[in-house]
Design an enzyme around this catalytic site. Structure first.
Site, PDB file in Angstrom:
ATOM      1  N   ASN A   1      62.132  22.820  31.212  1.00 54.55           N
ATOM      2  CA  ASN A   1      61.776  23.743  30.291  1.00 54.55           C
ATOM      3  C   ASN A   1      60.760  24.438  30.375  1.00 54.55           C
ATOM      4  OD1 ASN A   1      61.879  21.978  27.361  1.00 54.55           O
ATOM      5  ND2 ASN A   1      61.567  20.631  28.305  1.00 54.55           N
TER       6      ASN A   1
ATOM      7  N   HIS B   1      57.097  17.024  22.413  1.00 57.03           N
ATOM      8  CA  HIS B   1      57.179  15.522  22.649  1.00 57.03           C
ATOM      9  C   HIS B   1      58.734  15.276  23.147  1.00 57.03           C
ATOM     10  CE1 HIS B   1      56.466  11.225  22.579  1.00 57.03           C
ATOM     11  NE2 HIS B   1      56.763  11.220  22.396  1.00 57.03           N
TER      12      HIS B   1
ATOM     13  N   ASP C   1      49.757  12.642  21.494  1.00 56.97           N
ATOM     14  CA  ASP C   1      50.888  12.845  20.851  1.00 56.97           C
ATOM     15  C   ASP C   1      50.170  12.668  19.398  1.00 56.97           C
ATOM     16  OD1 ASP C   1      52.445  12.835  23.067  1.00 56.97           O
ATOM     17  OD2 ASP C   1      52.862  11.123  22.641  1.00 56.97           O
TER      18      ASP C   1
HETATM   19  C1  GRF Z   1      60.191  16.373  28.006  1.00 57.69           C
HETATM   20  O1  GRF Z   1      61.028  15.997  27.756  1.00 57.69           O
HETATM   21  C2  GRF Z   1      58.944  16.675  27.692  1.00 57.69           C
HETATM   22  O2  GRF Z   1      59.550  16.228  25.843  1.00 57.69           O
HETATM   23  C3  GRF Z   1      58.319  15.861  27.617  1.00 57.69           C
HETATM   24  O3  GRF Z   1      58.424  15.700  29.102  1.00 57.69           O
HETATM   25  C4  GRF Z   1      59.821  16.494  29.752  1.00 57.69           C
HETATM   26  C5  GRF Z   1      60.017  17.591  30.506  1.00 57.69           C
HETATM   27  O4  GRF Z   1      60.951  17.879  31.243  1.00 57.69           O
HETATM   28  N1  GRF Z   1      56.713  16.541  27.331  1.00 57.69           N
HETATM   29  P1  GRF Z   1      61.385  18.696  31.827  1.00 57.69           P
HETATM   30  O5  GRF Z   1      60.227  18.431  33.195  1.00 57.69           O
HETATM   31  O6  GRF Z   1      60.320  20.139  31.562  1.00 57.69           O
HETATM   32  O7  GRF Z   1      62.455  18.807  32.916  1.00 57.69           O
END
Ligand code: GRF
Length: 194
Positions: free
Chosen positions: A14, A104, A145
């Site tokens: 992300n 989340h 959350d």
């Molecule tokens: C994601 O699923 C987000 O929703 C959660 O942690 C995960 C991070 O994934 N908070 P990445 O490291 O961005 O692949």
């Protein structure tokens, strides 16, 4: 120019999407990547993109306000948590009220709270037998959350989907929506330090 800090400690997919999204944007810039793991792969991604990094220790995060100084030095207007699992301390929640969001991988308020992260979330969703899952982007407060919800998107779950299948679909939703939702929020908040 409004500036973003990303807090991430996992693979950082992300974080990468957010960095790519804002790369050519003249109004918003990812300035700082904060992690609580010195070996997090996401740190390399930040460095490759010319983004400053900061490694947090528990002591620094919970027993000092050094982080605030760093955020101020980088003129950070918005904090985006993306795979950062430490509970935000009160001084940070207060300083970035309305300016700190988390993503989340489920439809809160269900399937959230302490321990609900990664594959555990999708296993719980699978076990509950619900027909859909999705993502929630919410403001961060002092409990896991439970801050007010800014955005949700859902996806259907087929009966034969495994937790891993659900995880994959949900992650795609995260990648599609997180950065544009951050952009919208950035447009709507004034600069923190003018
Ligand atoms: C994601 O699923 C987000 O929703 C959660 O942690 C995960 C991070 O994934 N908070 P990445 O490291 O961005 O692949």
């Amino acid at each position: 120019m409004k500036n973003i800090a990303i807090f991430a400690s996992g693979t950082g997919s992300n974080a990468r999407k957010i960095v790519e999204y804002f790369k050519e944007n003249p109004n918003f810039s990812v300035k700082l990547l904060v992690s609580n793991r010195a070996d997090a792969p996401v740190l390399d991604m930040a460095t490759e993109n010319g983004i400053a990094t900061l490694i947090l220790s528990r002591k620094m995060f919970y027993e000092s306000e050094e982080l605030l100084t760093a955020l101020q030095q980088h003129d950070i207007d918005l904090i985006a948590l993306a795979g950062f699992l430490w509970l935000a301390p009160p001084y940070l929640v207060k300083a970035y009220e309305g300016r700190m969001v988390n993503i989340h991988p489920a439809l809160l308020p269900a399937f959230g709270g302490r321990g609900m992260h990664g594959i555990h979330v999708h296993e719980a969703v699978k076990k509950a037998g619900v027909a859909q899952s999705g993502i929630t982007i919410h403001f961060v407060n002092e409990k896991y959350d439970s801050g007010s919800i800014l955005f949700q998107a859902s996806c259907p779950i087929a009966p034969e989907d495994t937790a891993a299948d659900i995880a994959r679909t949900v992650l795609q939703l995260e990648h599609r929506h997180y950065a544009p939702v951050l952009e919208e929020l950035l447009i709507n908040i004034p600069k923190l330090h003018s």
